[in-house]
Design a protein around this motif. Sequence first.
Motif, PDB file in Angstrom:
ATOM      1  N   GLU A 138       1.074   5.267   1.267  1.00 10.37           N
ATOM      2  CA  GLU A 138       0.498   6.019   2.382  1.00 10.37           C
ATOM      3  C   GLU A 138      -0.106   7.292   1.821  1.00 10.37           C
ATOM      4  O   GLU A 138       0.590   8.094   1.198  1.00 10.37           O
ATOM      5  N   TYR A 139      -1.414   7.420   2.018  1.00 11.21           N
ATOM      6  CA  TYR A 139      -2.128   8.618   1.581  1.00 11.21           C
ATOM      7  C   TYR A 139      -2.725   9.297   2.809  1.00 11.21           C
ATOM      8  O   TYR A 139      -3.516   8.677   3.523  1.00 11.21           O
ATOM      9  N   ALA A 180       6.070   4.866   5.176  1.00 10.42           N
ATOM     10  CA  ALA A 180       4.658   4.464   5.249  1.00 10.42           C
ATOM     11  C   ALA A 180       4.308   3.865   6.603  1.00 10.42           C
ATOM     12  O   ALA A 180       3.511   2.944   6.697  1.00 10.42           O
ATOM     13  N   SER A 227      -2.648   7.321   6.042  1.00 10.42           N
ATOM     14  CA  SER A 227      -3.425   6.088   6.126  1.00 10.42           C
ATOM     15  C   SER A 227      -3.128   5.190   4.927  1.00 10.42           C
ATOM     16  O   SER A 227      -2.492   5.620   3.954  1.00 10.42           O
ATOM     17  N   LEU A 228      -3.601   3.945   5.015  1.00  9.96           N
ATOM     18  CA  LEU A 228      -3.502   3.051   3.871  1.00  9.96           C
ATOM     19  C   LEU A 228      -4.426   3.546   2.771  1.00  9.96           C
ATOM     20  O   LEU A 228      -5.331   4.355   3.016  1.00  9.96           O
ATOM     21  N   SER A 229      -4.207   3.069   1.572  1.00 12.61           N
ATOM     22  CA  SER A 229      -4.998   3.546   0.438  1.00 12.61           C
ATOM     23  C   SER A 229      -6.419   3.009   0.495  1.00 12.61           C
ATOM     24  O   SER A 229      -6.682   1.918   1.016  1.00 12.61           O
ATOM     25  N   GLN A 241      -1.836   0.718  10.361  1.00 15.88           N
ATOM     26  CA  GLN A 241      -3.272   0.530  10.157  1.00 15.88           C
ATOM     27  C   GLN A 241      -3.566  -0.748   9.377  1.00 15.88           C
ATOM     28  O   GLN A 241      -4.511  -1.481   9.694  1.00 15.88           O
ATOM     29  N   GLY A 248       4.974  -1.024   2.381  1.00 14.06           N
ATOM     30  CA  GLY A 248       4.396   0.301   2.244  1.00 14.06           C
ATOM     31  C   GLY A 248       5.374   1.255   1.595  1.00 14.06           C
ATOM     32  O   GLY A 248       6.594   1.120   1.771  1.00 14.06           O
ATOM     33  N   THR A 270       0.827  -1.204   0.000  1.00 20.18           N
ATOM     34  CA  THR A 270       0.000   0.000   0.000  1.00 20.18           C
ATOM     35  C   THR A 270       0.863   1.255   0.000  1.00 20.18           C
ATOM     36  O   THR A 270       1.928   1.289   0.613  1.00 20.18           O
ATOM     37  N   LYS A 305       2.576   4.912   9.240  1.00 25.68           N
ATOM     38  CA  LYS A 305       1.177   4.983   9.682  1.00 25.68           C
ATOM     39  C   LYS A 305       0.291   4.042   8.881  1.00 25.68           C
ATOM     40  O   LYS A 305      -0.574   3.368   9.436  1.00 25.68           O
ATOM     41  N   SER A 306       0.485   3.996   7.571  1.00 28.67           N
ATOM     42  CA  SER A 306      -0.354   3.108   6.760  1.00 28.67           C
ATOM     43  C   SER A 306      -0.076   1.640   7.094  1.00 28.67           C
ATOM     44  O   SER A 306      -1.000   0.821   7.130  1.00 28.67           O
TER      45      SER A 306
END
Length: 196
Positions: A77-78, A116, A81-83, A122, A108, A75, A118-119
Amino acid sequence: MTLNIVAIQGSVRPGNYTAKALAVVVDELRGRANVHCDLVDPTTMHLPLPGQGNSPDADALARRVRDATGAILATPEYHGSLSSVMKLVLENLGFPSALAGKPVALLGVAAGQIGAIKSLEQLRSVCSHVGAIVLPGPVSVANVRDVFDEDGRCTDAKIERRIRGLATTLLDYIERAVCPSIALENMVREGAGRGA
């Protein structure tokens, strides 16, 4: 025995860096004996939003994941968060999830300096919640725009080793924890077939 690994790309943007990073892992997997890697590209599927029913593509996706020995989820990171693409994929894996009981390795990518993190946190939480066995040592690629060239080649040997190491982490876990269970189950089934 051939191991079937499903690798799921969590971005649909043309030329995305998530796909470039995941391609390195897929290359490592496909270079191994007795390993088949099934690459899932959500751009080729119609996956409905939660609550909007099902689709043949969603059924096929869940079957591909269910039939896999293990999974790699990638994923970007946007906005910390994950996409939404990765979340949509996870939502379309059914209930109970096709990931339940499967070893999962996480990858990530992010444009920023902290990567990435945080993503991946999550994504780990969601995967654990649906019953996946999330492996330690996720790989976060920071400053991803500086790590891959226009042709998708990784320009940093150290980072490339870390990304390829994700395949090793997953395959090592499967060899140590999953294969012995499969072999034991097959022995029991064969013994039951002979009236033992």
